[in-house]
Design a protein around this motif. Structure first.
Motif, PDB file in Angstrom:
ATOM      1  N   LEU A  24     106.000 -56.391-152.693  1.00 34.63           N
ATOM      2  CA  LEU A  24     104.964 -57.704-152.685  1.00 34.63           C
ATOM      3  C   LEU A  24     104.706 -58.056-151.286  1.00 34.63           C
ATOM      4  CD1 LEU A  24     106.974 -59.679-155.636  1.00 34.63           C
ATOM      5  CD2 LEU A  24     105.028 -58.247-155.810  1.00 34.63           C
ATOM      6  N   GLN A  25     105.380 -57.764-150.503  1.00 31.51           N
ATOM      7  CA  GLN A  25     104.984 -58.211-149.054  1.00 31.51           C
ATOM      8  C   GLN A  25     103.591 -57.327-148.701  1.00 31.51           C
ATOM      9  OE1 GLN A  25     108.371 -57.761-146.423  1.00 31.51           O
ATOM     10  NE2 GLN A  25     109.378 -59.349-147.573  1.00 31.51           N
ATOM     11  N   HIS A  26     103.548 -56.229-148.830  1.00 32.72           N
ATOM     12  CA  HIS A  26     102.762 -55.257-148.432  1.00 32.72           C
ATOM     13  C   HIS A  26     101.530 -55.026-149.281  1.00 32.72           C
ATOM     14  CE1 HIS A  26     106.597 -54.119-146.224  1.00 32.72           C
ATOM     15  NE2 HIS A  26     105.627 -54.417-145.064  1.00 32.72           N
ATOM     16  N   HIS A  27     101.584 -55.386-150.475  1.00 32.02           N
ATOM     17  CA  HIS A  27     100.536 -55.048-151.481  1.00 32.02           C
ATOM     18  C   HIS A  27     100.250 -56.350-152.405  1.00 32.02           C
ATOM     19  CE1 HIS A  27     101.068 -50.933-150.511  1.00 32.02           C
ATOM     20  NE2 HIS A  27     102.435 -51.089-150.343  1.00 32.02           N
ATOM     21  N   ALA A  28      98.917 -56.904-152.072  1.00 31.42           N
ATOM     22  CA  ALA A  28      98.627 -58.000-152.848  1.00 31.42           C
ATOM     23  C   ALA A  28      98.043 -58.014-154.231  1.00 31.42           C
ATOM     24  CB  ALA A  28      97.421 -58.817-151.983  1.00 31.42           C
ATOM     25  N   VAL A  94      95.586 -56.992-161.762  1.00 30.39           N
ATOM     26  CA  VAL A  94      96.500 -57.136-161.160  1.00 30.39           C
ATOM     27  C   VAL A  94      97.823 -56.470-161.809  1.00 30.39           C
ATOM     28  CG1 VAL A  94      98.933 -58.499-160.130  1.00 30.39           C
ATOM     29  CG2 VAL A  94      96.364 -59.335-160.124  1.00 30.39           C
ATOM     30  N   ASP A  95      98.470 -55.298-160.980  1.00 29.80           N
ATOM     31  CA  ASP A  95      99.592 -54.694-161.435  1.00 29.80           C
ATOM     32  C   ASP A  95     100.916 -55.727-161.518  1.00 29.80           C
ATOM     33  OD1 ASP A  95      98.153 -52.472-162.107  1.00 29.80           O
ATOM     34  OD2 ASP A  95      98.816 -51.387-159.790  1.00 29.80           O
ATOM     35  N   VAL A  96     101.351 -55.610-162.642  1.00 31.86           N
ATOM     36  CA  VAL A  96     102.507 -56.800-162.712  1.00 31.86           C
ATOM     37  C   VAL A  96     103.970 -55.963-163.171  1.00 31.86           C
ATOM     38  CG1 VAL A  96     103.532 -58.835-164.160  1.00 31.86           C
ATOM     39  CG2 VAL A  96     101.020 -58.215-163.984  1.00 31.86           C
ATOM     40  N   ILE A  97     104.975 -56.372-162.445  1.00 35.50           N
ATOM     41  CA  ILE A  97     106.319 -55.843-162.355  1.00 35.50           C
ATOM     42  C   ILE A  97     107.102 -57.115-163.158  1.00 35.50           C
ATOM     43  CG2 ILE A  97     108.451 -55.432-160.981  1.00 35.50           C
ATOM     44  CD1 ILE A  97     106.504 -54.381-158.767  1.00 35.50           C
ATOM     45  N   LEU A  98     107.756 -56.582-164.155  1.00 34.53           N
ATOM     46  CA  LEU A  98     108.878 -57.213-164.951  1.00 34.53           C
ATOM     47  C   LEU A  98     110.119 -56.849-164.618  1.00 34.53           C
ATOM     48  CD1 LEU A  98     107.250 -57.019-168.555  1.00 34.53           C
ATOM     49  CD2 LEU A  98     106.678 -58.760-166.866  1.00 34.53           C
ATOM     50  N   GLU A  99     110.794 -57.886-163.597  1.00 30.78           N
ATOM     51  CA  GLU A  99     111.992 -57.453-163.241  1.00 30.78           C
ATOM     52  C   GLU A  99     113.245 -57.894-164.100  1.00 30.78           C
ATOM     53  OE1 GLU A  99     114.956 -58.374-159.104  1.00 30.78           O
ATOM     54  OE2 GLU A  99     112.850 -59.365-159.312  1.00 30.78           O
ATOM     55  N   ILE A 100     113.459 -57.142-165.031  1.00 27.89           N
ATOM     56  CA  ILE A 100     114.410 -57.375-166.012  1.00 27.89           C
ATOM     57  C   ILE A 100     115.577 -56.619-166.370  1.00 27.89           C
ATOM     58  CG2 ILE A 100     112.711 -58.765-167.422  1.00 27.89           C
ATOM     59  CD1 ILE A 100     112.052 -56.420-169.086  1.00 27.89           C
TER      60      ILE A 100
END
Length: 205
Positions: A24-28, A94-100
């Motif tokens: 997330l820090q490097h890819h908006a 936006v490409d979305v990450i689900l951290e589950i």
């Protein structure tokens, strides 16, 4: 272009959150879906940024109103992904990450078969135990419970599309990025461009 959905799961202590934070820090154009939870905030966590912290009655009301694409009860607390917030992000391209966890990942596979799933594995169970103890965030009995559940979670890695071993942080981050970027070039994701390209050639003819 519609954004892609990526489910990322791992046993506790594998380094999943650190890897995602680096991305997330490097890819908006990569975002994480902020989950709802009934657990209390930990030190440094902000409401709306790390989680949407809600009460148990509020969470259960959202369940009754079918506002979650997935939800689970983990270690006595509810966690869930809002359908509305997920759709809002993907519509923006936006490409979305689900951290589950793996329980939530199973629900996503049923509800959103187009989603891509990635499992983050530790190099060994011994390394996982060492990381949990060095983190010093949980009581010894909690660590023991997490280690007991780690094996069953790792067994479910066979249900995921991709597996990334987090032995080296930089290498694991690059592997995740390659997986995410590659999906943008799949034929079905490029069809809008092809249609636009052909429409432009017809206008210029």
């Amino acid at each position: 272009m519609q954004g892609n959905i990526f489910v990322i799961s791992a046993a506790s202590g594998t380094g999943k959150t650190t890897l995602i934070s680096r991305l997330l820090q490097h890819h908006a154009d990569i975002r994480v879906s902020v989950s709802h939870t009934t657990r209390a905030p930990r030190r440094g966590e902000e409401n709306g940024k790390h989680y949407h912290f809600v009460s148990v009655p509020e969470f259960e009301r959202m369940i009754e109103e079918s506002q979650f694409v997935e939800y689970a009860q983990v270690y006595g607390n509810y966690y869930g992904t809002s359908t509305q917030s997920l759709e809002s992000l993907t519509r923006q391209g936006v490409d979305v990450i689900l951290e589950i966890d793996t329980q939530g990942a199973e629900q996503i596979r049923r509800q959103l078969p187009q989603a891509h799933s990635i499992f983050i594995a530790p190099p060994s169970l011994q390394t996982l135990e060492q990381r949990l103890r060095q983190r010093a965030a949980d009581a010894p009995e909690v660590i023991a419970r997490r280690l007991a559940e780690a094996r069953s979670e790792i067994e479910q890695a066979a249900l995921f599309d991709y597996l990334v071993v987090n032995d080296d942080l930089v290498a694991a981050e690059n592997a995740l990025l390659h997986i995410i970027k590659s999906q943008r070039f799949r034929r079905e994701n490029q069809e809008p461009f092809v249609h636009q390209l052909l429409a432009g050639s017809s206008e210029n003819a």
